[in-house]
Design an enzyme around this catalytic site. Structure first.
Site, PDB file in Angstrom:
ATOM      1  N   ILE A  30       0.826  -1.210   0.000  1.00  0.00           N
ATOM      2  CA  ILE A  30       0.000   0.000   0.000  1.00  0.00           C
ATOM      3  C   ILE A  30       0.864   1.267   0.000  1.00  0.00           C
ATOM      4  O   ILE A  30       0.401   2.344  -0.390  1.00  0.00           O
ATOM      5  CB  ILE A  30      -0.961  -0.038   1.215  1.00  0.00           C
ATOM      6  CG1 ILE A  30      -2.218   0.753   0.979  1.00  0.00           C
ATOM      7  CG2 ILE A  30      -0.261   0.370   2.500  1.00  0.00           C
ATOM      8  CD1 ILE A  30      -3.314   0.481   1.995  1.00  0.00           C
ATOM      9  N   HIS A  99       6.325 -12.057   5.809  1.00  0.00           N
ATOM     10  CA  HIS A  99       6.130 -11.668   4.411  1.00  0.00           C
ATOM     11  C   HIS A  99       7.473 -11.308   3.817  1.00  0.00           C
ATOM     12  O   HIS A  99       8.391 -10.887   4.517  1.00  0.00           O
ATOM     13  CB  HIS A  99       5.167 -10.486   4.304  1.00  0.00           C
ATOM     14  CG  HIS A  99       5.476  -9.339   5.214  1.00  0.00           C
ATOM     15  ND1 HIS A  99       5.164  -9.366   6.556  1.00  0.00           N
ATOM     16  CD2 HIS A  99       6.107  -8.168   4.995  1.00  0.00           C
ATOM     17  CE1 HIS A  99       5.568  -8.247   7.109  1.00  0.00           C
ATOM     18  NE2 HIS A  99       6.157  -7.488   6.198  1.00  0.00           N
TER      19      HIS A  99
HETATM   20  P1  AMP Z   1       7.010  -4.731   7.534  1.00  0.00           P
HETATM   21  O1  AMP Z   1       7.449  -3.395   8.050  1.00  0.00           O
HETATM   22  O2  AMP Z   1       8.115  -5.547   6.957  1.00  0.00           O
HETATM   23  O3  AMP Z   1       6.169  -5.471   8.551  1.00  0.00           O
HETATM   24  O4  AMP Z   1       6.092  -4.399   6.278  1.00  0.00           O
HETATM   25  C1  AMP Z   1       4.716  -4.221   6.355  1.00  0.00           C
HETATM   26  C2  AMP Z   1       4.297  -3.672   5.016  1.00  0.00           C
HETATM   27  O5  AMP Z   1       2.896  -3.838   4.882  1.00  0.00           O
HETATM   28  C3  AMP Z   1       4.586  -2.169   4.826  1.00  0.00           C
HETATM   29  O6  AMP Z   1       5.445  -1.998   3.708  1.00  0.00           O
HETATM   30  C4  AMP Z   1       3.195  -1.574   4.592  1.00  0.00           C
HETATM   31  O7  AMP Z   1       3.202  -0.529   3.642  1.00  0.00           O
HETATM   32  C5  AMP Z   1       2.404  -2.779   4.119  1.00  0.00           C
HETATM   33  N1  AMP Z   1       0.964  -2.744   4.358  1.00  0.00           N
HETATM   34  C6  AMP Z   1       0.330  -2.428   5.517  1.00  0.00           C
HETATM   35  N2  AMP Z   1      -0.996  -2.529   5.352  1.00  0.00           N
HETATM   36  C7  AMP Z   1      -1.215  -2.901   4.069  1.00  0.00           C
HETATM   37  C8  AMP Z   1      -2.374  -3.155   3.286  1.00  0.00           C
HETATM   38  N3  AMP Z   1      -3.607  -3.051   3.800  1.00  0.00           N
HETATM   39  N4  AMP Z   1      -2.214  -3.502   1.985  1.00  0.00           N
HETATM   40  C9  AMP Z   1      -0.981  -3.609   1.455  1.00  0.00           C
HETATM   41  N5  AMP Z   1       0.156  -3.371   2.139  1.00  0.00           N
HETATM   42  C10 AMP Z   1       0.044  -3.030   3.425  1.00  0.00           C
END
Ligand code: AMP
Length: 112
Positions: A30, A99
């Protein structure tokens, strides 16, 4: 505990899904940090890398197979890309459902 990624897997909230199979889902981040920024997520809820067990060995292989397929489909496989997994506070993890960030579409800078 279920996170926002489980809600995406269960179609409770929308996401731009680019790949899905029985065990893995992938969707656009996102808040993209590169022209291509995909999150590749196992459907199994594993909070952090520290929680991966012997029984997840095959699943982790499936994740990398999915990454390779997605990179080819998105046309970034030959030029190259980066795969990152953050773990806990110092790694900058925000969502506690493991992820892989798949980043590409431009020449990326240094790692940290
Ligand atoms: P991390 O910091 O490695 O846990 O990455 C989490 C990622 O999830 C971040 O890059 C966010 O931008 C992404 N994220 C959070 N919520 C969403 C969502 N609803 N859809 C897509 N990406 C998301």
């Amino acid at each position: 505990m279920a996170t926002i990624f489980t809600k995406i897997i269960n179609r409770e909230i929308p996401a731009n899904i680019v790949y899905e199979n029985e065990k893995v889902i992938a969707f656009k981040d996102i808040n993209p940090q590169a022209p291509v920024h995909i999150l590749v997520v196992p459907k199994k809820e594993i909070p952090t890398i520290n929680d991966i067990t012997e029984e997840d060995k095959e699943l982790i292989g499936e994740m990398y197979l999915a990454i390779g397929k997605i990179a080819k489909e998105l046309g970034i496989a030959e030029e190259g890309y980066r795969v990152i997994t953050n773990c806990n506070e110092f790694g900058g993890q925000e969502v506690f459902h493991i992820h892989f960030h798949l980043l590409g579409g431009k020449k990326l800078g240094t790692l940290v």
